[in-house]
Design an enzyme around this catalytic site. Structure first.
Site, PDB file in Angstrom:
ATOM      1  CB  ILE A 123      -0.922   0.008   1.228  1.00 52.30           C
ATOM      2  CG1 ILE A 123      -1.827  -1.236   1.237  1.00 52.30           C
ATOM      3  CG2 ILE A 123      -1.751   1.276   1.283  1.00 52.30           C
ATOM      4  CD1 ILE A 123      -2.606  -1.425   2.540  1.00 52.30           C
ATOM      5  CB  SER A 124       1.083   4.303   0.192  1.00 53.99           C
ATOM      6  OG  SER A 124       1.598   5.606   0.031  1.00 53.99           O
ATOM      7  CB  SER A 125       5.864   3.621   1.004  1.00 56.84           C
ATOM      8  OG  SER A 125       7.235   3.302   0.950  1.00 56.84           O
TER       9      SER A 125
ATOM     10  CG  HIS B 107      -2.638   8.004  -1.074  1.00 57.22           C
ATOM     11  ND1 HIS B 107      -1.957   7.587  -2.209  1.00 57.22           N
ATOM     12  CD2 HIS B 107      -1.850   7.644  -0.016  1.00 57.22           C
ATOM     13  CE1 HIS B 107      -0.829   7.007  -1.851  1.00 57.22           C
ATOM     14  NE2 HIS B 107      -0.729   7.027  -0.532  1.00 57.22           N
TER      15      HIS B 107
END
Length: 437
Positions: free
Chosen positions: A165-167, A306
């Site tokens: 997730i994300s990074s 996001h």
């Protein structure tokens, strides 16, 4: 021979015979000893059904921490899912914030949670070291964790997967680029393409990439992935991509750039082979195949920002990975396709042979391929063909849906062409890449 001499010889030989028996156990005994040793290693590894930190797991240049979840019902030769956290998060946060552990209880795979110790708690997806195989930094530490798990639990090296997730989504892209021979597939939630975040000044952040202003051609994106492991010519991991249209941290154009990258890496068309709406506000496109394990699958969430991950999405990841059913998912190399074309002025006939090179029977098949530009199928045999041009799926008919290990089926089609009479360059069986030749 005197009785006393015979007795003396027997007394000397018996210990030697006994020693010979003790040092040459039967094959069954050796196998039993190996099983016992493996079971003992597992018992000494980590407790089951609880998140446990593992230390001293191997080379770890960026001082990552390793957390592991092993279900009580862990299967023999289990699959491994690497679940990678977001910026400011940790391995325990990923464990608590997703349901991979409960799904592991259901399906018997192992979950590995890498955890960053640097102050930002972001994974390194930008340094030159991180963007090449064996270059150092976080990917090398994560590879060491995987090696530890596969050694300790005799895990199936053909069923190692990454999701984040994300990074962690950005790291999923990086891992699949650096180690295409390690991962079977990945799933990235709110990420960016491999190499998009690259910097040379030591910064962890790339504003142009996060803002969605870095665009490249599919080949340029694909070359970044291929250059991470120069000379590698084996199968590439499948990729599932998730992104919200209102993402204000890693802007939505990164969704399309990832699609360009991974369709190019897979060698499949950028034109979707299938499009549907699995849930209100979602648009799912599949590339290079129409099944649940297509080479590339992309899910766009309308009006979502996001932080798009929600309960239930992990189950869809497992479906894409092929881990939501008993037994191993089909992997690249489990099929082989040969194709021959007989062409004339404006038409051609193609003969295609599909061989099951795996160890399990194929029960129901869909063969995916992309016709060269200008070709349109006008008829065929041995399968049903849809659509007639572009990314085509040939599905079995009633009499040839089962292919035993080592067995083959032959199909074919007629097509018109506008000058390019070549055979398709690549094929997928039920969404999984096949060898050709």
């Amino acid at each position: 021979m005197p009785a006393t001499l015979l007795a003396t010889l027997l007394a000397a030989l018996l210990p030697l015979l006994g020693a010979t028996v003790l040092t040459a156990p039967t094959a069954a005994a050796r196998e039993s000893n190996r099983d016992s040793a493996r079971d003992s290693a597992r018992e000494k590894a980590v407790p089951t059904a609880t998140l446990t930190e593992v230390t001293n797991f191997g080379t770890n240049p960026s001082n990552l921490r390793m957390y592991l979840y092993v279900p009580e019902s862990v299967t023999p030769n289990p699959a491994v899912v690497v679940a990678v956290h977001w910026c400011t998060g940790s391995g325990p946060d990923m464990y608590n914030g997703t349901e991979y552990d409960t799904l592991a209880d259901q399906y018997g795979f192992i979950v590995l949670y890498p955890s960053v110790t640097r102050s930002s708690k972001c994974f390194d997806v930008s340094s030159p070291q991180a963007l090449r195989r064996g270059g150092g930094s976080d990917p090398v530490g994560i590879k060491s964790m995987i090696d530890w798990v596969t050694r300790t639990y005799d895990a199936d090296t053909g069923r190692v997967f990454a999701t984040g997730i994300s990074s962690g989504a950005m790291m999923t892209n990086v891992l699949l680029g650096d180690y295409p021979d390690v991962f079977a597939a990945g799933a990235a939630f709110s990420g960016v393409p491999f190499g998009c975040f690259a910097t040379t000044d030591g910064s962890e952040w790339n504003s142009a990439c996060s803002g969605g202003t870095v665009t490249r051609t599919p080949k340029e994106w694909g070359d970044l992935v291929r250059n991470a492991y120069p000379g590698y010519s084996g199968p590439r991991p499948r990729m599932q991509i998730w992104h919200g249209t209102e993402d204000d941290v890693l802007r939505y154009p990164n969704f399309g750039e990832q699609i360009k990258q991974w369709t190019n890496v897979q060698g499949v068309s950028q034109t979707p082979a299938a499009t549907d709406t699995p849930q209100s506000g979602w648009t799912r496109t599949r590339y290079g195949g129409t099944g649940d394990q297509a080479p590339v699958e992309a899910i766009s969430l309308q009006g979502v920002g996001h932080n798009l991950y929600a309960h239930g999405m992990a189950s869809r990841v497992l479906t894409f990975f092929g881990l939501d059913k008993p037994g191993p998912a089909p992997q690249p190399g489990a099929c082989k396709v040969s194709a021959a074309v007989n062409a004339w002025n404006t038409g051609l006939t193609a003969s295609v042979t599909l061989t099951n090179t795996g160890t399990t029977t194929v029960d129901g098949w869909k063969l995916g391929f992309t016709l060269p530009a200008g070709q349109t199928i006008t008829g065929g045999w041995g399968a049903t063909y849809t659509p007639s041009s572009g990314s085509v799926t040939a599905a079995n008919v009633s009499y040839n849906g089962t292919i035993a290990p080592g067995a083959s089926v032959s199909i074919g089609y007629q097509a018109g062409h506008g000058g390019n009479s070549a055979a398709p360059a690549g094929f997928t069986l039920n969404g999984t890449a096949c060898a050709t030749g």
